[in-house]
Design a protein around this motif. Structure first.
Motif, PDB file in Angstrom:
ATOM      1  N   PHE A 144       5.557   1.774   6.079  1.00 56.02           N
ATOM      2  CA  PHE A 144       6.293   2.548   5.797  1.00 56.02           C
ATOM      3  C   PHE A 144       5.868   3.191   4.383  1.00 56.02           C
ATOM      4  O   PHE A 144       6.235   4.250   3.939  1.00 56.02           O
ATOM      5  N   LEU A 145       5.503   1.973   3.456  1.00 57.76           N
ATOM      6  CA  LEU A 145       5.211   2.116   1.870  1.00 57.76           C
ATOM      7  C   LEU A 145       3.549   3.486   2.454  1.00 57.76           C
ATOM      8  O   LEU A 145       3.527   4.302   1.844  1.00 57.76           O
ATOM      9  N   GLU A 146       2.335   3.007   3.567  1.00 54.59           N
ATOM     10  CA  GLU A 146       1.956   4.157   3.169  1.00 54.59           C
ATOM     11  C   GLU A 146       1.832   5.165   4.010  1.00 54.59           C
ATOM     12  O   GLU A 146       1.457   6.281   3.529  1.00 54.59           O
ATOM     13  N   LEU A 147       2.870   5.394   4.604  1.00 56.34           N
ATOM     14  CA  LEU A 147       3.212   6.821   5.682  1.00 56.34           C
ATOM     15  C   LEU A 147       3.820   7.587   4.177  1.00 56.34           C
ATOM     16  O   LEU A 147       3.836   8.903   4.066  1.00 56.34           O
ATOM     17  N   ASN A 148       4.364   6.952   3.313  1.00 55.17           N
ATOM     18  CA  ASN A 148       5.092   7.868   1.852  1.00 55.17           C
ATOM     19  C   ASN A 148       3.880   7.962   1.120  1.00 55.17           C
ATOM     20  O   ASN A 148       4.466   9.089   0.220  1.00 55.17           O
TER      21      ASN A 148
END
Length: 268
Positions: A144-148
């Motif tokens: 989730f953080l990487e996609l942000n």
């Protein structure tokens, strides 16, 4: 043979059958972070071989289309207008095929115009992105953080890309090519899909619709594809052992063949 042209600032790919078949044209609409290129190596030649004239657009700000400098201002309504532009350019109304965000755009298009038929592939549901975002945050917080980070235009790697998009084996050369072509997405469009511009189910045209999902999709989980199916009173076909990028999973011909067979049964 694949051809690329610019129509009113939009990049449009075409792949046509070797001879006219009388079958309807297909217009492919890509998902977030991508472009029309995602259809050109697999689904388009496969379905052109089956006699279908195939077209794929890159929405504004994506791929070779204009509008990159205003990326964060593009709305879902803008993307719907892009689909209208290409539909108007084609000689006859095409069957619309949308992947992920593209499926959401297709649903919004149906508020304004009819279509001969529609296929939603791993599509954002009409209820929006909130459930998908919470599911990803709880199940894979690192992803989730990487996609942000990607949304902010920051670099990622093939390992993250594989985890986000694929369940089966993924060719490293293909992953590296995807990585060079993926891009940031409009924050405004993502907010529209989250809550601000959800499809109006009461005003939508309801053509024949095919719903396809992937068992191991972490971005639009299979239970949300089933939610879409329940919303429209339809059956969802869920492909086992596949992830979000069903267009490039090793077994992608199974998905393309399901789409082809559905089109043949419609006899449009």
């Amino acid at each position: 043979m694949l051809k690329t042209e610019i129509i009113a600032g939009l990049e449009v790919f075409s792949c046509l059958p070797s001879r006219k078949s009388g079958k309807p044209a297909l217009l492919f609409v890509h998902g977030a972070f991508a472009g029309g290129w995602m259809w050109t190596e697999t689904f388009m030649p496969f379905l052109a071989e089956a006699g279908y004239p195939c077209y794929a657009l890159s929405l504004r700000g994506h791929g070779g289309s204009a509008g990159h400098e205003h990326m964060d201002w593009h709305s879902i309504a803008d993307y719907v207008d892009d689909v209208k532009t290409v539909v108007d350019w084609l000689e006859t109304p095409p069957v619309l095929i949308g992947h992920s965000m593209g499926g959401f755009v297709v649903q919004k298009y149906l508020e304004h115009r009819p279509a001969p038929a529609v296929a939603l592939v791993c599509s954002v549901p009409p209820q929006g992105l909130i459930a998908a975002q919470f599911h990803l945050l709880l199940s894979k917080p690192h992803l989730f953080l990487e996609l942000n980070r990607i949304l902010s235009g920051e670099y990622t790697d093939t390992a993250t890309l594989r985890e986000a998009l694929f369940a089966g084996e993924a060719d490293e050369t293909m992953l590296a090519a995807w990585l060079t072509r993926m891009q940031n997405e409009s924050h405004r469009a993502l907010l529209d899909m989250t809550m601000f511009n959800l499809p109006n189910l009461f005003t939508m045209h309801r053509p024949p619709m095919l719903l396809l999902g992937a068992e191991e999709d972490v971005l639009v989980p299979a239970f949300l594809v089933q939610t879409t199916a329940n919303t429209y009173g339809l059956h969802a076909h869920i492909f086992r052992h596949m992830g979000h990028a069903v267009t490039h999973e090793k077994e992608w011909p199974l998905v393309a063949a399901t789409l082809r067979d559905w089109l043949e049964d419609l006899r449009l």
